[in-house]
Design a protein around this motif. Structure first.
Motif, PDB file in Angstrom:
ATOM      1  N   ASN A 183       0.828  -1.214   0.000  1.00  0.00           N
ATOM      2  CA  ASN A 183       0.000   0.000   0.000  1.00  0.00           C
ATOM      3  C   ASN A 183       0.858   1.258   0.000  1.00  0.00           C
ATOM      4  N   LEU A 184       1.981   1.214   0.758  1.00  0.00           N
ATOM      5  CA  LEU A 184       2.908   2.350   0.780  1.00  0.00           C
ATOM      6  C   LEU A 184       3.516   2.549  -0.610  1.00  0.00           C
ATOM      7  N   ALA A 185       3.898   1.442  -1.239  1.00  0.00           N
ATOM      8  CA  ALA A 185       4.475   1.527  -2.588  1.00  0.00           C
ATOM      9  C   ALA A 185       3.448   2.089  -3.567  1.00  0.00           C
ATOM     10  N   TYR A 186       2.210   1.674  -3.435  1.00  0.00           N
ATOM     11  CA  TYR A 186       1.141   2.151  -4.322  1.00  0.00           C
ATOM     12  C   TYR A 186       0.932   3.651  -4.140  1.00  0.00           C
ATOM     13  N   SER A 187       0.878   4.111  -2.863  1.00  0.00           N
ATOM     14  CA  SER A 187       0.671   5.541  -2.590  1.00  0.00           C
ATOM     15  C   SER A 187       1.832   6.366  -3.155  1.00  0.00           C
ATOM     16  N   LYS A 188       3.047   5.875  -3.007  1.00  0.00           N
ATOM     17  CA  LYS A 188       4.214   6.585  -3.546  1.00  0.00           C
ATOM     18  C   LYS A 188       4.170   6.630  -5.064  1.00  0.00           C
ATOM     19  N   MET A 189       3.750   5.492  -5.647  1.00  0.00           N
ATOM     20  CA  MET A 189       3.643   5.419  -7.110  1.00  0.00           C
ATOM     21  C   MET A 189       2.621   6.447  -7.603  1.00  0.00           C
ATOM     22  N   LYS A 190       1.464   6.532  -6.927  1.00  0.00           N
ATOM     23  CA  LYS A 190       0.406   7.446  -7.370  1.00  0.00           C
ATOM     24  C   LYS A 190       0.815   8.904  -7.160  1.00  0.00           C
ATOM     25  N   SER A 191       1.724   9.123  -6.150  1.00  0.00           N
ATOM     26  CA  SER A 191       2.180  10.496  -5.910  1.00  0.00           C
ATOM     27  C   SER A 191       3.307  10.896  -6.855  1.00  0.00           C
ATOM     28  N   GLY A 192       3.839   9.923  -7.642  1.00  0.00           N
ATOM     29  CA  GLY A 192       4.909  10.204  -8.599  1.00  0.00           C
ATOM     30  C   GLY A 192       6.290   9.957  -8.044  1.00  0.00           C
ATOM     31  N   LEU A 199       3.231  -0.055 -15.883  1.00  0.00           N
ATOM     32  CA  LEU A 199       2.597   0.807 -16.878  1.00  0.00           C
ATOM     33  C   LEU A 199       3.125   2.236 -16.754  1.00  0.00           C
ATOM     34  N   THR A 200       3.329   2.697 -15.490  1.00  0.00           N
ATOM     35  CA  THR A 200       3.882   4.045 -15.294  1.00  0.00           C
ATOM     36  C   THR A 200       5.326   4.138 -15.792  1.00  0.00           C
ATOM     37  N   GLN A 201       5.997   2.958 -15.808  1.00  0.00           N
ATOM     38  CA  GLN A 201       7.382   2.912 -16.260  1.00  0.00           C
ATOM     39  C   GLN A 201       7.478   2.583 -17.754  1.00  0.00           C
ATOM     40  N   SER A 202       6.301   2.580 -18.410  1.00  0.00           N
ATOM     41  CA  SER A 202       6.219   2.310 -19.857  1.00  0.00           C
ATOM     42  C   SER A 202       6.731   0.925 -20.222  1.00  0.00           C
ATOM     43  N   ASP A 203       6.748  -0.020 -19.274  1.00  0.00           N
ATOM     44  CA  ASP A 203       7.157  -1.399 -19.560  1.00  0.00           C
ATOM     45  C   ASP A 203       5.871  -2.220 -19.725  1.00  0.00           C
ATOM     46  N   THR A 204       5.283  -2.113 -20.925  1.00  0.00           N
ATOM     47  CA  THR A 204       3.969  -2.729 -21.187  1.00  0.00           C
ATOM     48  C   THR A 204       4.023  -4.255 -21.111  1.00  0.00           C
ATOM     49  N   VAL A 205       5.186  -4.834 -21.490  1.00  0.00           N
ATOM     50  CA  VAL A 205       5.293  -6.307 -21.475  1.00  0.00           C
ATOM     51  C   VAL A 205       5.114  -6.835 -20.046  1.00  0.00           C
ATOM     52  N   LYS A 206       5.904  -6.269 -19.101  1.00  0.00           N
ATOM     53  CA  LYS A 206       5.796  -6.709 -17.704  1.00  0.00           C
ATOM     54  C   LYS A 206       4.436  -6.341 -17.114  1.00  0.00           C
ATOM     55  N   SER A 207       3.933  -5.197 -17.554  1.00  0.00           N
ATOM     56  CA  SER A 207       2.625  -4.768 -17.058  1.00  0.00           C
ATOM     57  C   SER A 207       1.538  -5.758 -17.489  1.00  0.00           C
TER      58      SER A 207
END
Length: 669
Positions: free
Chosen positions: A277-286, A323-331
């Motif tokens: 959840n912490l990783a998700y919140s950080k990801m959403k905050s950029g 997806l935020t890292q533009s790595d569509t294959v892994k996404s």
């Protein structure tokens, strides 16, 4: 299970069975020793199951009492804790059936609650039904904390079936019952579920308020453990709301405070959820620093534990991260994995989430994912609508059955009251009839007593008359002997004495005359003796004497010649006085009527003995008779009828003008 370790396990089970048998036969008073909680807690999972199985085998031969029912419930609980829901369900249903047989409402409620728990993950409608049953039973015994618990469980089922509005309603009802409750843990659970419902209904402010209320209940619980599960879960829920509102900094601040080595060591699953959840919140905050490693660490922990629902959420988060890292294959790979897991565990919401993300990322298969998404969404809406109807139908059917039971109970109550009233009425009738019978019996005894007294007086009167007659007879005989026979004997004796000195022919002739006189005296004495014998008509049956005397008394007062015919076969001593005195009065009444109205020359009174116990009396006169149609209700005849009816006999009268009258009275004695 390998062949090498099977004998060891089998040997262990035998030892456990022997231990239980010894406990069973050595403890008659305290049978709870069969279920040794401390011993069970120290057993491994396999040995615990064997131990519980052995207790179940022993309970099959036990009588249905509260101890047996409690043991089944305890066993069901232990099976549930080791995730053996099938055996837990079996033990719970057994406890439920035994409780129904014993009409044990409290254990019926608890058993229904346990059955609901067993069905919660497999048959939600069945779980809902049994929770509803338990709720009604707890309500009936005024156990409102458990009523609230069942409402919460119903809300929990509805929540995970996607019915958030109905779930909110059930939790609201539960909170009404918990207003004055000290059950802080249940209050915490209700506040948390209410917050989750409001989150799904996009009412974030209210959801946050309820999660803060849940935090307030944690303080009241006074938990000593440094790692407080409830507190961590509530903070995660609050941080989810912050994320949904875009307040990522608040979420990050709260979650970072929770991450610790102590949490990772004691509660690895919670640690993994906090970390993801912490990783998700950080990801959403950029802020992508260490986000990938944090997701990887959390996924590794839950993967080692084997909790597929947690793996599902981690995969979706990781898919979004790549997806935020533009790595569509892994996404795409992680989202496909998430889609597969969601289908496997039947998590329809996350199936839709994974399909939506895949349709946006995988341009090549976007149309297929979109069509599948639409199809699945429509299907879920249809299923959810049916589910809504299904739960409403369960509530309705349960309510209808309750109403029918109330009507049946009311009907049974009325039947019971009517039956009781009828029985009471029957008892009153029987008592009245018995009282009437006893009263008649008492009247009969009184009349019999009076009859006995009357007979006694009549007999005393008759005896007095007999005694007077005897005295008169004695006086008459004495006078006859003294004045007649004695003087004559004396004269004969004197003359014979005088003649004995002379022997001439004339004296001899005179002596012959005096001898002849002695013969006359002898005949006179014989006549007196014969008359004396004839006057002994009083010897014999007293009742016959009464009747004869009654007839004799008519000679001086009536022109009718009355004749009484005595039946020698009758034993008047064997007949009760109540019958004799009534017969006497009937004859008196008949004689009076004949003297007054019949103008008869002759009247005959006689008795007949028919069979062994039937007596028939007839009174026949040759008087002028009368018309029965005109004069059948005279006082005299009515008196005769009443006396005959009192004797439970039969009365019959035959009469015609100029042809005399015949009266018949018969009765059993």
């Amino acid at each position: 299970m390998s062949k090498s370790n099977y004998p060891l396990k089998n040997h262990t089970r035998i030892i456990i069975c022997l231990f239980l048998l010894l406990s069973f036969f050595s403890c008659k008073k305290n049978e709870v020793i069969l279920f040794d909680k401390a011993h069970i807690d120290n057993l491994s999972e396999n040995k615990k199951e064997y131990y519980l199985d052995s207790i179940v085998d022993l309970l099959k031969s036990k009588k249905n009492d509260s101890v047996t029912r409690n043991l089944y419930l305890n066993i069901a609980s232990e099976y549930y804790y080791i995730n053996n829901t099938n055996k837990s369900l079996s033990a719970s249903l057994k406890a439920l059936n035994l409780s129904k047989l014993a009409n044990d409402s409290i254990r019926m409620a608890k058993a229904s609650y346990f059955v609901g728990d067993c069905y919660e993950n497999s048959k939600k409608d069945s779980a809902y039904f049994y929770y509803l049953k338990a709720e009604k039973l707890y309500y009936a015994v005024d156990d409102y904390d458990n009523v609230a618990k069942m409402l919460f469980n119903k809300g929990h089922v509805l929540f995970y079936d996607g019915n958030y509005v109905e779930s909110e309603i059930q939790v609201s009802k539960a909170l009404q019952y918990l207003k004055k409750s000290g059950n802080y843990q249940l209050l915490y659970s209700c506040y948390t579920l209410m917050g989750n419902c409001l989150e799904k209904l996009v009412n974030y402010n209210e959801a946050l308020r309820y999660h803060n209320l849940a935090l307030g209940e944690i303080k009241k619980m006074k938990i000593n453990d440094s790692i407080n599960n409830y507190n961590i879960i509530s903070i995660i829920n609050i941080c989810n709301l912050y994320d949904l509102q875009g307040q990522y900094s608040k979420s990050i601040k709260e979650l970072e405070a929770l991450v610790s080595k102590d949490l990772r060591k004691k509660r690895p699953r919670l640690y993994a959820n906090v970390l993801s959840n912490l990783a998700y919140s950080k990801m959403k905050s950029g802020d992508y620093k260490n986000v990938e490693s944090m997701f990887a660490e959390s996924l590794k922990i839950v993967d080692s534990i084997g909790v597929e629902s947690d793996i599902l959420y981690k995969k979706i988060y990781i898919g979004q991260y790549f997806l935020t890292q533009s790595d569509t294959v892994k996404s795409i790979k992680n989202l496909k994995d998430a889609h597969t897991i969601a289908i496997k565990i039947n998590n329809s919401n996350e199936v839709l989430t994974s399909l939506k993300l895949l349709s946006e990322i995988d341009k090549k298969n976007s149309l297929a994912y979109t069509n599948e998404y639409i199809k699945l969404s429509d299907s879920i809406n249809y299923v959810q609508k049916n589910a809504d109807d299904k739960y409403a139908r369960i509530e309705y059917e349960t309510s209808r059955i309750e109403d029918e039971n109330k009507i049946l109970t009311k009907t049974n109550f009325y039947i019971l009251i009517i039956s009781f009233a009828l029985i009471l009425l029957l008892l009153v009738i029987l008592i009245l009839r018995y009282s009437k019978y006893k009263n008649k019996e008492l009247q009969f005894l009184n009349k019999q007593k009076l009859a006995n007294e009357e007979i006694y007086l009549l007999l005393m009167e008759q005896h007095e008359k007999i005694n007077n007659a005897k005295e008169n007879e004695k006086s008459k005989i004495a006078k006859e002997l003294h004045d007649g026979i004695m003087n004559r004997i004396y004269g004969v004796r004197m003359n014979l004495g005088f003649f004995n000195t002379k022997c001439d022919k004339e004296i001899i002739e005179k002596r012959k005359l005096y001898i002849f006189e002695l013969q006359n005296i002898e005949n006179e004495i014989r006549t007196i003796s014969h008359d004396l014998s004839q006057n002994n008509f009083f010897d014999g049956n007293d009742f016959n004497i009464l009747l004869l005397n009654l007839i004799e008394n008519q000679k001086d007062i009536s022109n009718t010649q009355f004749k009484y015919i005595n039946n020698e076969e009758l034993d008047w001593e064997s007949i009760q006085n109540i019958y004799k005195i009534n017969l006497y009065r009937i004859i008196q009444e008949a004689i009076l009527n004949i003297n007054k109205y019949a103008d008869a020359s002759n009247c005959e009174i006689k008795f007949h003995k028919i069979k062994n116990n039937l007596l028939k009396m007839t009174i026949i006169d040759d008087g002028k008779g009368f018309d029965l149609k005109v004069n059948s209700n005279g006082i005299g005849l009515n008196n005769i009828k009443e006396r005959t009816e009192f004797l439970k006999g039969n009365f019959n009268i035959e009469s015609n003008l100029g042809a005399g009258t015949k009266i018949e009275v018969s009765f059993k004695f």
